[in-house]
Motif scaffolding. Structure first.
Motif: not given
Length: 254
Positions: A68, A108-109, A112, A115-116
């Motif tokens: 990432t 934020s999740d 996350r 990105d992943t």
């Protein structure tokens, strides 16, 4: 009876991201068994070493870098090509799942999981393709999902990333196809892994999966290997921008 030469990928070098366990490790094992030099990727060096020790053959390597992070990816791909050799095959498998009602999903999740599941495929794919396009050949396989096509409550962000990955696959095909690189997706259905174990053990959900799937069962990681071997082989030289769904028929029925 011997295998058709169109399916021969022995001697090729393959990088599989997110391959210390689960689907990624199963795909790496299949590529190794087909005669490829295989590079396992993840962030945990110890877990990668343990996974590599369990694979057949003497041509298994590891590369610990964060898929990432752009600079980490650039350094990681450069290191793999210098240390192991030019990449012929890239499998973008790194991914994660976060389940929550969409109204409760945090910023934020969201970033996350984006990105992943999506940004990583762009970053690693771009770095691998820089070299593949110069050499005039290469295979990139993005691990999409049943949720590249459909969704259910509680996984909207995951479905969004996998739907976007399907379109990124098509975009990569459009950009890199003229340089001899084929880019396709593999779309697993409900597969039994360590990460899906709680769902498998949920009797109500597991019964729903079996009813909803024409094959009448959960998928196994080895069910995915044949699709990757095909897409990585010369047999798929005129196949690009496609997603091969390995879902027991779930996407085909109401």
């Amino acid at each position: 009876m011997t295998a058709h030469p169109l399916f021969d990928i022995s001697g090729r070098t393959a990088l599989v991201t997110g391959s210390s366990r689960g689907i990624g490790l199963a795909l790496a094992r299949g590529l190794a068994e087909a005669g490829c030099t295989v590079v396992l990727n993840g962030r945990d060096k110890d877990r990668l070493a343990e996974a590599a020790a369990g694979l057949p053959g003497g041509r298994v390597h590891t590369a610990a870098f964060d898929v990432t992070d752009g600079s980490s990816v650039a350094d990681g791909i450069a290191d793999v090509e210098e240390r192991v050799g030019p990449l012929d095959i890239l499998v973008n498998n790194a991914g994660m799942q976060l389940r929550a009602p969409l109204l409760e999903f945090t910023d934020s999740d969201w970033h996350r999981i984006l990105d992943t599941n999506l940004t990583s495929a762009f970053l690693v794919g771009r770095e691998a393709a820089r070299r593949m396009t110069e050499r005039g050949h290469g295979k990139i396989i993005n691990i999409c999902s049943l949720q590249s096509e459909v969704a259910r409550p509680g996984i909207a962000p995951y479905a969004a990333t996998k739907g976007a990955l399907k379109m990124l696959t098509k975009g990569m095909c459009a950009d890199w196809g003229p340089s001899g690189v084929q880019v396709n997706g593999l779309g697993p259905g409900y597969i039994e892994t360590e990460l899906t174990r709680p769902l498998v053990e949920d009797e109500e959900f597991s019964a729903w999966v079996r009813r909803r799937t024409p094959a009448g069962r959960w998928g196994r990681t080895q069910d995915l290997v044949g699709g990757v071997l095909f897409l990585a082989s010369p047999a798929a030289d005129f196949v690009s921008g496609q997603v091969l769904y390995v879902d027991g028929g779930m996407t085909s029925v109401l």
